[in-house]
Design a protein around this motif. Structure first.
Motif, PDB file in Angstrom:
ATOM      1  N   ASP A  23      32.677  37.298  27.682  1.00 53.97           N
ATOM      2  CA  ASP A  23      33.068  38.148  28.827  1.00 53.97           C
ATOM      3  C   ASP A  23      34.258  37.451  29.484  1.00 53.97           C
ATOM      4  OD1 ASP A  23      33.301  39.658  31.157  1.00 53.97           O
ATOM      5  OD2 ASP A  23      31.516  38.773  32.097  1.00 53.97           O
ATOM      6  N   LEU A  24      35.449  38.037  29.328  1.00 56.05           N
ATOM      7  CA  LEU A  24      36.670  37.387  29.816  1.00 56.05           C
ATOM      8  C   LEU A  24      36.992  37.868  31.223  1.00 56.05           C
ATOM      9  CD1 LEU A  24      38.794  37.602  26.512  1.00 56.05           C
ATOM     10  CD2 LEU A  24      37.259  35.765  27.274  1.00 56.05           C
ATOM     11  N   GLY A  25      36.985  36.958  32.198  1.00 57.82           N
ATOM     12  CA  GLY A  25      37.204  37.310  33.604  1.00 57.82           C
ATOM     13  C   GLY A  25      35.903  37.802  34.207  1.00 57.82           C
ATOM     14  N   HIS A  62      29.107  34.019  26.699  1.00 57.94           N
ATOM     15  CA  HIS A  62      30.049  33.042  27.259  1.00 57.94           C
ATOM     16  C   HIS A  62      30.899  33.769  28.292  1.00 57.94           C
ATOM     17  CE1 HIS A  62      29.009  29.890  24.404  1.00 57.94           C
ATOM     18  NE2 HIS A  62      28.740  30.908  23.599  1.00 57.94           N
ATOM     19  N   ALA A  63      30.775  33.349  29.544  1.00 59.28           N
ATOM     20  CA  ALA A  63      31.470  34.004  30.651  1.00 59.28           C
ATOM     21  C   ALA A  63      32.630  33.119  31.075  1.00 59.28           C
ATOM     22  CB  ALA A  63      30.494  34.205  31.808  1.00 59.28           C
ATOM     23  N   VAL A  64      33.858  33.668  30.988  1.00 61.59           N
ATOM     24  CA  VAL A  64      35.068  32.876  31.264  1.00 61.59           C
ATOM     25  C   VAL A  64      35.678  33.350  32.579  1.00 61.59           C
ATOM     26  CG1 VAL A  64      37.386  32.312  30.420  1.00 61.59           C
ATOM     27  CG2 VAL A  64      35.491  32.609  28.797  1.00 61.59           C
ATOM     28  N   GLU A  65      36.042  32.392  33.424  1.00 63.57           N
ATOM     29  CA  GLU A  65      36.659  32.764  34.703  1.00 63.57           C
ATOM     30  C   GLU A  65      37.630  31.653  35.115  1.00 63.57           C
ATOM     31  OE1 GLU A  65      36.585  35.562  36.899  1.00 63.57           O
ATOM     32  OE2 GLU A  65      38.116  34.282  37.780  1.00 63.57           O
ATOM     33  N   ALA A  66      38.854  32.056  35.517  1.00 64.65           N
ATOM     34  CA  ALA A  66      39.875  31.078  35.899  1.00 64.65           C
ATOM     35  C   ALA A  66      39.818  30.726  37.384  1.00 64.65           C
ATOM     36  CB  ALA A  66      41.263  31.633  35.554  1.00 64.65           C
ATOM     37  N   ASP A  67      39.289  31.614  38.200  1.00 67.33           N
ATOM     38  CA  ASP A  67      39.355  31.439  39.658  1.00 67.33           C
ATOM     39  C   ASP A  67      38.136  30.644  40.138  1.00 67.33           C
ATOM     40  OD1 ASP A  67      39.104  31.772  42.407  1.00 67.33           O
ATOM     41  OD2 ASP A  67      39.935  33.800  42.377  1.00 67.33           O
ATOM     42  N   PRO A  68      38.363  29.465  40.752  1.00 67.57           N
ATOM     43  CA  PRO A  68      37.221  28.619  41.138  1.00 67.57           C
ATOM     44  C   PRO A  68      36.277  29.280  42.145  1.00 67.57           C
ATOM     45  CG  PRO A  68      39.321  27.616  41.832  1.00 67.57           C
ATOM     46  CD  PRO A  68      39.661  28.833  41.032  1.00 67.57           C
ATOM     47  N   LEU A  69      36.835  30.071  43.071  1.00 63.22           N
ATOM     48  CA  LEU A  69      35.952  30.732  44.058  1.00 63.22           C
ATOM     49  C   LEU A  69      35.040  31.748  43.367  1.00 63.22           C
ATOM     50  CD1 LEU A  69      37.817  31.773  47.344  1.00 63.22           C
ATOM     51  CD2 LEU A  69      35.670  30.493  47.071  1.00 63.22           C
ATOM     52  N   ALA A  70      35.644  32.547  42.480  1.00 59.42           N
ATOM     53  CA  ALA A  70      34.841  33.539  41.744  1.00 59.42           C
ATOM     54  C   ALA A  70      33.777  32.831  40.906  1.00 59.42           C
ATOM     55  CB  ALA A  70      35.742  34.396  40.855  1.00 59.42           C
ATOM     56  N   ARG A  71      34.156  31.685  40.329  1.00 55.93           N
ATOM     57  CA  ARG A  71      33.183  30.949  39.498  1.00 55.93           C
ATOM     58  C   ARG A  71      31.962  30.523  40.311  1.00 55.93           C
ATOM     59  NH1 ARG A  71      37.286  28.318  37.085  1.00 55.93           N
ATOM     60  NH2 ARG A  71      36.881  26.407  38.234  1.00 55.93           N
ATOM     61  N   LEU A 101      28.823  29.538  31.676  1.00 58.87           N
ATOM     62  CA  LEU A 101      30.036  29.806  32.456  1.00 58.87           C
ATOM     63  C   LEU A 101      31.107  28.788  32.073  1.00 58.87           C
ATOM     64  CD1 LEU A 101      31.270  31.445  34.798  1.00 58.87           C
ATOM     65  CD2 LEU A 101      30.279  29.765  36.372  1.00 58.87           C
ATOM     66  N   HIS A 102      32.327  29.294  31.791  1.00 60.41           N
ATOM     67  CA  HIS A 102      33.437  28.416  31.397  1.00 60.41           C
ATOM     68  C   HIS A 102      34.582  28.564  32.390  1.00 60.41           C
ATOM     69  CE1 HIS A 102      31.887  27.902  27.166  1.00 60.41           C
ATOM     70  NE2 HIS A 102      31.330  29.078  27.455  1.00 60.41           N
ATOM     71  N   ASP A 103      35.170  27.444  32.767  1.00 58.57           N
ATOM     72  CA  ASP A 103      36.424  27.446  33.510  1.00 58.57           C
ATOM     73  C   ASP A 103      37.519  27.632  32.454  1.00 58.57           C
ATOM     74  OD1 ASP A 103      38.748  26.852  34.794  1.00 58.57           O
ATOM     75  OD2 ASP A 103      38.168  24.813  35.381  1.00 58.57           O
ATOM     76  N   GLY A 104      38.144  28.809  32.414  1.00 58.86           N
ATOM     77  CA  GLY A 104      39.120  29.019  31.349  1.00 58.86           C
ATOM     78  C   GLY A 104      40.022  30.198  31.637  1.00 58.86           C
ATOM     79  N   SER A 115      35.882  42.801  28.478  1.00 59.28           N
ATOM     80  CA  SER A 115      36.620  42.362  29.660  1.00 59.28           C
ATOM     81  C   SER A 115      36.936  43.535  30.576  1.00 59.28           C
ATOM     82  CB  SER A 115      37.944  41.691  29.243  1.00 59.28           C
ATOM     83  OG  SER A 115      38.619  41.217  30.400  1.00 59.28           O
ATOM     84  N   ASN A 116      36.782  43.260  31.872  1.00 49.74           N
ATOM     85  CA  ASN A 116      37.332  44.142  32.900  1.00 49.74           C
ATOM     86  C   ASN A 116      38.430  43.325  33.574  1.00 49.74           C
ATOM     87  OD1 ASN A 116      37.912  45.848  35.000  1.00 49.74           O
ATOM     88  ND2 ASN A 116      36.077  45.325  36.175  1.00 49.74           N
ATOM     89  N   PRO A 117      39.639  43.356  33.038  1.00 49.74           N
ATOM     90  CA  PRO A 117      40.693  42.456  33.522  1.00 49.74           C
ATOM     91  C   PRO A 117      41.428  43.071  34.711  1.00 49.74           C
ATOM     92  CG  PRO A 117      41.504  43.736  31.695  1.00 49.74           C
ATOM     93  CD  PRO A 117      40.091  44.208  31.938  1.00 49.74           C
ATOM     94  N   PRO A 118      42.321  42.299  35.357  1.00 49.75           N
ATOM     95  CA  PRO A 118      43.187  42.920  36.360  1.00 49.75           C
ATOM     96  C   PRO A 118      44.119  43.915  35.660  1.00 49.75           C
ATOM     97  CG  PRO A 118      43.730  40.576  36.053  1.00 49.75           C
ATOM     98  CD  PRO A 118      42.577  40.874  35.164  1.00 49.75           C
ATOM     99  N   TYR A 119      44.155  45.166  36.141  1.00 45.51           N
ATOM    100  CA  TYR A 119      44.990  46.149  35.428  1.00 45.51           C
ATOM    101  C   TYR A 119      45.764  47.102  36.343  1.00 45.51           C
ATOM    102  CZ  TYR A 119      40.632  48.977  35.855  1.00 45.51           C
ATOM    103  OH  TYR A 119      39.513  49.636  36.304  1.00 45.51           O
TER     104      TYR A 119
END
Ligand SMILES: C[S@@+](CC[C@H](N)C(=O)[O-])C[C@H]1O[C@@H](n2cnc3c(N)ncnc32)[C@H](O)[C@@H]1O
Length: 292
Positions: free
Chosen positions: A117-119, A139-148, A171-174, A192-196
């Motif tokens: 799950d990307l983002g 595997h859940a990937v998230e770049a934003d520390p607050l969201a994580r 959960l992955h920081d990625g 993924s439900n990405p920013p769009y």
């Protein structure tokens, strides 16, 4: 009538004047939250138990703070998730794509399907899949520390409410581009439900002022993140694995074009949401291209 029902009627008018889309439902849900009762039992709250803090919360909603930030909760498929500042509030449109993915996982002949799950934001998609496909490894990937932090909290919450999800969501920081390198060619489903949202588009205050910017904006045509996810899905998926990516309703044809046959995609399809609008694209990784 009771005092609370009278106050709800006044609050409904106030929210309608403020431009809130579902004023009656929001006035009732906030009343239920403040008084600690179910929405269906609001009429039983005695007049003496009316809590004037109701009007503080109605003022927040009238200023267009999202309902879910006021109650602290969002509902996603069969889950109750904690949400608030710093994380995207999961939407009903995404429940439809997640349901499609759950059905796709049910149809594949793999004992413990591997999902990316990307983002992940609040963890909504990842946790719903872990709950409804109990054999999955997500595997859940998230770049934003607050969201994580919100995702971590929800993973822990669901481990109690739905114990079979415990240990199934990692959960992955990625970043979309480089995520999960050690799983190349080993993933059964990328979702993924990405920013769009195209930069410069109008969005309601609940979105523009409260959802994190990293969750919303997808470059000039809204497809920047989706193009990156196509490359990452091509790298992660095994032959025969599937990808599902959410997009804005006018972007169906453009996103369909991001998954062409000459890049090894098969069965690229557009799917609609519950209101009949184009909402996500799915595609299958060709078996022949597994090693390319
Ligand atoms: C629209 S939100 C979706 C959140 C959640 N999946 C849902 O459906 O409710 C997009 C998420 O992608 C994350 N994100 C944005 N760019 C990213 C990137 N380059 N790498 C990883 N995550 C990213 C955002 O922080 C946000 O949490």
């Amino acid at each position: 009538m009771s005092l609370l029902l009278d106050e709800i009627a006044v609050a409904t008018s106030r929210l309608a004047e403020a431009g809130v889309e579902s004023p009656r439902a929001d006035a009732e849900l906030i009343a239920a939250h403040v008084h600690g009762v179910a929405r269906g039992t609001l009429h039983t709250v005695p007049d003496a138990a009316f809590d004037p803090r109701y009007w503080d919360e109605i003022a927040r909603r009238a200023s267009r703070e999202p309902l879910q930030h006021i109650t602290g909760l969002a509902y996603f498929r069969y889950l109750e998730l904690e949400v608030g500042p710093g994380v995207f509030v999961p939407r009903p449109e995404t429940e439809v794509m997640t349901g499609w993915a759950i059905e796709a996982l049910g149809a594949i002949d793999v004992a413990e399907p591997v999902v990316a799950d990307l983002g992940t934001g609040s963890g909504a998609i990842a946790l719903a899949i872990a709950q409804e496909v109990p054999s999955s490894r997500v595997h859940a990937v998230e770049a934003d520390p607050l969201a994580r932090q919100w995702a971590e909290r929800n993973i822990a919450r669901c481990a109690v409410a739905a114990p079979h999800t415990a240990g199934r969501v990692t959960l992955h920081d990625g970043d979309f581009a480089s995520a999960l390198g050690d799983l190349d060619g080993a993933v059964d489903l990328v979702i993924s439900n990405p920013p769009y949202i195209p930069v410069g588009s109008w969005v309601p205050p609940e979105v523009g002022e409260y959802d994190p910017a990293t969750a919303l904006w997808g470059g000039s045509d809204g497809l920047d993140a989706i193009r990156v996810i196509e490359r990452t899905a091509r790298r992660l998926l095994r032959g025969g694995g599937v990808v599902a990516v959410e997009h804005g309703s006018p972007q169906g044809a453009a996103v369909w074009g991001v998954f062409p046959e000459d890049l090894g995609w098969r069965d690229t399809s557009c799917h609609r949401d519950l209101s009949g609008r184009d909402r996500f694209v799915s595609a299958r990784r060709d078996w022949k291209d597994e090693q390319s």
